[in-house]
Design a protein around this motif. Structure first.
Motif, mmCIF file in Angstrom:
data_model
loop_
_atom_site.group_PDB
_atom_site.id
_atom_site.type_symbol
_atom_site.label_atom_id
_atom_site.label_comp_id
_atom_site.label_asym_id
_atom_site.label_seq_id
_atom_site.Cartn_x
_atom_site.Cartn_y
_atom_site.Cartn_z
ATOM 1 N N HIS A 24 0.834 -1.203 0.000
ATOM 2 C CA HIS A 24 0.000 0.000 0.000
ATOM 3 C C HIS A 24 0.869 1.254 0.000
ATOM 4 C CE1 HIS A 24 -3.783 -2.095 0.300
ATOM 5 N NE2 HIS A 24 -3.146 -2.950 1.075
ATOM 6 N N THR A 25 1.667 1.363 -1.048
ATOM 7 C CA THR A 25 2.561 2.504 -1.176
ATOM 8 C C THR A 25 1.806 3.804 -1.445
ATOM 9 O OG1 THR A 25 2.896 1.979 -3.506
ATOM 10 C CG2 THR A 25 4.500 1.089 -1.935
ATOM 11 N N ALA A 63 18.399 0.820 8.423
ATOM 12 C CA ALA A 63 17.123 0.595 9.103
ATOM 13 C C ALA A 63 15.962 0.968 8.181
ATOM 14 C CB ALA A 63 17.059 1.401 10.396
ATOM 15 N N ARG A 64 16.091 2.084 7.492
ATOM 16 C CA ARG A 64 15.025 2.481 6.556
ATOM 17 C C ARG A 64 14.875 1.472 5.432
ATOM 18 N NH1 ARG A 64 14.986 9.071 5.829
ATOM 19 N NH2 ARG A 64 14.250 9.493 7.937
ATOM 20 N N GLN A 65 15.988 0.957 4.934
ATOM 21 C CA GLN A 65 15.896 -0.038 3.862
ATOM 22 C C GLN A 65 15.182 -1.298 4.356
ATOM 23 O OE1 GLN A 65 19.266 -0.498 1.356
ATOM 24 N NE2 GLN A 65 18.584 -2.451 0.527
ATOM 25 N N GLY A 69 11.944 -1.790 2.292
ATOM 26 C CA GLY A 69 12.167 -2.875 1.341
ATOM 27 C C GLY A 69 13.045 -2.478 0.165
ATOM 28 N N MET A 70 13.615 -1.300 0.231
ATOM 29 C CA MET A 70 14.500 -0.776 -0.810
ATOM 30 C C MET A 70 15.177 0.458 -0.226
ATOM 31 S SD MET A 70 11.796 1.217 -3.372
ATOM 32 C CE MET A 70 10.780 -0.221 -3.610
ATOM 33 N N TRP A 75 12.575 4.597 -2.766
ATOM 34 C CA TRP A 75 11.167 4.551 -2.398
ATOM 35 C C TRP A 75 10.540 5.932 -2.568
ATOM 36 C CZ3 TRP A 75 7.404 6.628 0.601
ATOM 37 C CH2 TRP A 75 6.239 5.880 0.760
ATOM 38 N N LYS A 76 11.243 6.955 -2.090
ATOM 39 C CA LYS A 76 10.715 8.317 -2.224
ATOM 40 C C LYS A 76 10.499 8.674 -3.685
ATOM 41 C CE LYS A 76 13.208 11.367 -0.182
ATOM 42 N NZ LYS A 76 13.956 12.351 0.618
#
Length: 81
Positions: A24-25, A63-65, A69-70, A75-76
Motif C-alpha cells: 500500500h505505497t 534501518a530504513r531499507q 524494502g528498498m 522509495w521516495k
C-alpha cells in the motif's frame, strides 16, 4: 505463553505489517502519522533502536531499507507524492 513463541508471533506480525505497508505505497507517511501517530520512518527508528538494544549497530539508512524494502531514496522517488 512461552517467551520464544511470543517473540515468533510478534516477529510474524511485524513482517506482515511491513508486507502490508509495502503493498500500500499509496498511503503516504504523513497520512499514517495523522491517522495512527506513526509512520514508516518511525518504524525504522524503532527497528534501529531494537537492534542497538541487542548489541547490533545499524545505520539509519540500513534501518530504513529494512522497513521500506528498498533504499529510502528509491522509495521516495517511486512513491512519495
Amino acid at each position: 505463553m512461552d517467551e520464544s513463541i511470543q517473540t515468533k508471533i510478534e516477529a510474524a506480525a511485524f513482517r506482515q505489517l511491513l508486507r502490508h505497508l509495502g503493498e500500500h505505497t499509496e498511503v503516504q507517511n504523513i497520512d499514517l502519522m495523522n491517522l495512527a501517530g506513526f509512520c514508516r520512518n518511525c518504524l525504522s527508528k524503532w527497528y534501529r533502536s531494537a537492534a542497538t538494544e541487542q548489541g547490533v549497530e545499524i545505520t539509519d539508512l540500513d534501518a530504513r531499507q529494512a522497513i521500506y524494502g528498498m533504499p529510502y531514496e528509491d522509495w521516495k522517488a517511486l512513491h512519495q507524492k
